[in-house]
Design a protein around this motif. Structure first.
Motif, PDB file in Angstrom:
ATOM      1  N   CYS A 200       0.842  -1.197   0.000  1.00  6.90           N
ATOM      2  CA  CYS A 200       0.000   0.000   0.000  1.00  6.90           C
ATOM      3  C   CYS A 200       0.876   1.244   0.000  1.00  6.90           C
ATOM      4  O   CYS A 200       1.870   1.302   0.715  1.00  6.90           O
ATOM      5  CB  CYS A 200      -0.904   0.001   1.240  1.00  6.90           C
ATOM      6  N   CYS A 204      -2.267   6.337   5.179  1.00  6.43           N
ATOM      7  CA  CYS A 204      -3.241   6.970   6.055  1.00  6.43           C
ATOM      8  C   CYS A 204      -2.519   7.108   7.404  1.00  6.43           C
ATOM      9  O   CYS A 204      -1.802   6.192   7.814  1.00  6.43           O
ATOM     10  CB  CYS A 204      -4.479   6.090   6.192  1.00  6.43           C
ATOM     11  N   CYS A 207      -2.344   4.293  10.084  1.00 10.77           N
ATOM     12  CA  CYS A 207      -2.294   2.888   9.631  1.00 10.77           C
ATOM     13  C   CYS A 207      -0.875   2.359   9.471  1.00 10.77           C
ATOM     14  O   CYS A 207      -0.001   3.010   8.897  1.00 10.77           O
ATOM     15  CB  CYS A 207      -3.047   2.772   8.312  1.00 10.77           C
TER      16      CYS A 207
HETATM   17 FE1  SF4 Z   1      -3.436   1.676   3.047  1.00  6.26          FE
HETATM   18 FE2  SF4 Z   1      -4.046   1.477   5.628  1.00  6.26          FE
HETATM   19 FE3  SF4 Z   1      -4.932   3.527   4.243  1.00  6.26          FE
HETATM   20 FE4  SF4 Z   1      -5.910   1.107   3.794  1.00  6.26          FE
HETATM   21  S1  SF4 Z   1      -6.136   2.258   5.677  1.00  6.26           S
HETATM   22  S2  SF4 Z   1      -5.324   2.598   2.247  1.00  6.26           S
HETATM   23  S3  SF4 Z   1      -4.106  -0.148   4.110  1.00  6.26           S
HETATM   24  S4  SF4 Z   1      -2.794   3.060   4.643  1.00  6.26           S
END
Ligand code: SF4
Ligand code: SAH
Ligand code: F3S
Length: 482
Positions: A200, A204, A207
């Motif tokens: 990814c 975020c 995360c």
């Molecule tokens: Fe990536 Fe986590 Fe955001 Fe999902 S929540 S897009 S896994 S950073």
């Protein structure tokens, strides 16, 4: 298994090949010899248990581990009182980590009485240096630790556990490698997850996934299509295309391709009946994708569209790259184009700095979008993420009150929303015999809602028409109609 691999052609007197997947086939042949020896000693096949924590990515990874373990001669069992236990771990929230440590404690006492037992740990938690340090310091009985990037070389690491003494640790920081054609043993004969991409790039702010799963890499469409075609030949009727954000599929391919284009190709596969995917980030869900979904006969009437928060201020802090208004407009557009679709979501309560007004905004979105279901999570501080060092962390008591409020709204809305199809006939894929009530089976509608109805084991894996008679909150009770 997706293919038969002839392990007899590998001469173990020679060095291991350097090319993948041949190198792993060589180590599978070698592991097979060790397991055969062990079988002679024990006078039975050694047993192995793979316990999976976390998301569908991890479940799919575990199927790959089991594929190799079965091929080399282990008997797969459900109990952790086994000759070999593997924990495929998750670290998205702290409670996932705590469960692993708790279970490890139980394994320690079992291993004391069974010193020849092997314990391996892999998955997202292992990509965190603090976790590995803790294991090295306080969990010395663990035999093998590996991460998410080198899971493809499990056969090689398995051989190491027979040849080397002490704790084996092999963790990579990142990889750009995708190894195809390794064995897989599926949990369900009729449905399967398919990785279309790994990693990814979204970061975020709360995360940890981008840190433990690395950068985004897409599989080639031809590899994905070939895998699905093989699965269909083996009886799979439903696939779930997996990626942290499927909307960015294909961007880093040699010949770039959009997710919508990939879906069009998957749709063409004869014999495949249902297509699902997970997860689609609201920031870049394209009109082309909505169009493909609308026109498709196979793509399920379900979209998981993680909201996280309804407050634009919090969304900005979360680095989600959409506003409340943009999200609502997107949900409206989807509902207008595909009226019978079910929308589900993920929500985080208690992000640093979240105020009562922010929570009200989230509740407002839940009421406006009318989700069929929502996974509500309490914010968990993940070391190394930007949100973890924000200084306005919310006290537990406040989070609890807000969490209950959000959950209540979700439940009330879902009840109304799920019930809107009462009395209709819809197709359901029968997934299992109902464990709680004899004589019932459990099926899944295209929109992902569960329905229980009279039937027996012969129906498992079949798609049947079911009349939705009574709605009970998140599920229906129904009956088969011709
Ligand atoms: Fe990536 Fe986590 Fe955001 Fe999902 S929540 S897009 S896994 S950073
Ligand atoms: N890639 C997916 C999410 C994968 S993680 C997406 O963007 O939708 C699954 C869910 O876990 C997220 O949607 C989020 O709601 C939740 N989550 C992630 N990190 C979290 C944290 N630190 N605390 C609480 N929930 C979290
Ligand atoms: Fe957990 Fe890793 Fe999935 S952290 S949610 S298992 S990607």
């Amino acid at each position: 298994m997706t293919q038969t691999i002839d392990l007899t052609k590998y001469d173990l007197n020679f060095q291991a090949p350097t090319q993948e997947p041949e190198r792993q086939y060589y180590f599978m042949a070698k592991a097979q010899n060790y397991v055969a020896k062990l079988t002679e000693e024990l006078k039975r096949k050694p047993t192995c248990c793979v316990t999976t924590f976390g998301c569908q990515m991890n479940s799919r990874d575990s199927e790959k581990l089991v594929g190799i373990l079965e091929l080399v001669g282990y008997e797969i069992v459900d109990t952790e009182q086994a000759d070999f236990v593997i924990f495929n771990t998750c670290t998205v929230r702290d409670n996932a980590n705590q469960r692993v440590y708790g279970r490890l404690g139980a394994l320690k006492s079992y291993k004391k009485k069974h010193p020849n037992m092997k314990v391996a740990l892999c998955g997202c938690m292992m990509q965190e240096p603090t976790v590995v340090k803790k294991l090295k310091d306080s969990y010395r009985f663990v035999d093998l630790i590996f991460g998410t990037h080198n899971i493809y070389k499990f056969a090689e690491l398995l051989v190491d556990t027979f040849e080397k003494k002490g704790m084996i640790i092999d963790i990579w920081e990142d990889t750009d490698k995708i190894v195809e054609d390794l064995p897989v043993e599926r949990k369900y004969p009729f449905k399967s997850g398919i990785n279309i991409m790994f990693g990814c790039n979204n970061f975020c702010s709360y995360c940890i996934v981008p840190y433990v799963r690395g950068r985004e890499r897409s599989r080639k469409p031809e590899d994905i299509i070939r895998e699905i075609k093989n699965l269909v030949k083996e009886g799979v009727v439903e696939v779930m295309l997996l990626g942290q954000n499927v909307n960015s599929y294909g961007k880093n391919l040699e010949s770039p391709m959009t997710f919508a284009e990939l879906l069009r190709e998957v749709e063409k596969i004869e014999g495949l009946q249902r297509i699902r995917f997970m997860t689609s980030h609201p920031k870049d869900l394209s009109d082309e994708l909505i169009k493909v979904m609308k026109e498709s006969k196979k793509i399920c009437r379900h979209l998981h569209l993680p909201l996280q928060s309804g407050s634009t201020r919090v969304l900005t802090e979360m680095n989600r790259r959409y506003t409340k208004e943009q999200y609502l407009a997107l949900a409206d557009k989807i509902r207008k184009e595909i009226p019978d679709i079910s929308l589900t979501t993920d929500i985080i309560v208690g992000f640093p700095g979240e105020t009562t007004e922010d929570v009200e905004e989230t509740i407002d979105v839940i009421k406006k979008v009318r989700y069929d279901n929502a996974f509500t999570f309490i914010y968990s501080k993940r070391t190394g993420t930007p949100a973890a060092s924000m200084d306005n962390q919310i006290p537990e008591e406040v989070v609890k009150v807000n969490f209950d409020k959000v959950l209540k709204t979700v439940q009330n809305m879902a009840k109304e929303q799920v019930g809107r199809f009462q009395g209709q006939v819809m197709d359901a894929l029968v997934e299992e015999v109902n464990e709680q009530e004899a004589g019932l089976v459990t099926g899944r509608l295209s929109n992902n809602t569960i329905v229980h109805f009279p039937g027996d084991v012969n129906l498992v894996g079949k798609i049947v028409n079911v009349k939705l008679e009574e709605c009970h909150g998140f599920y229906y009770i129904g009956k088969i109609v011709e």
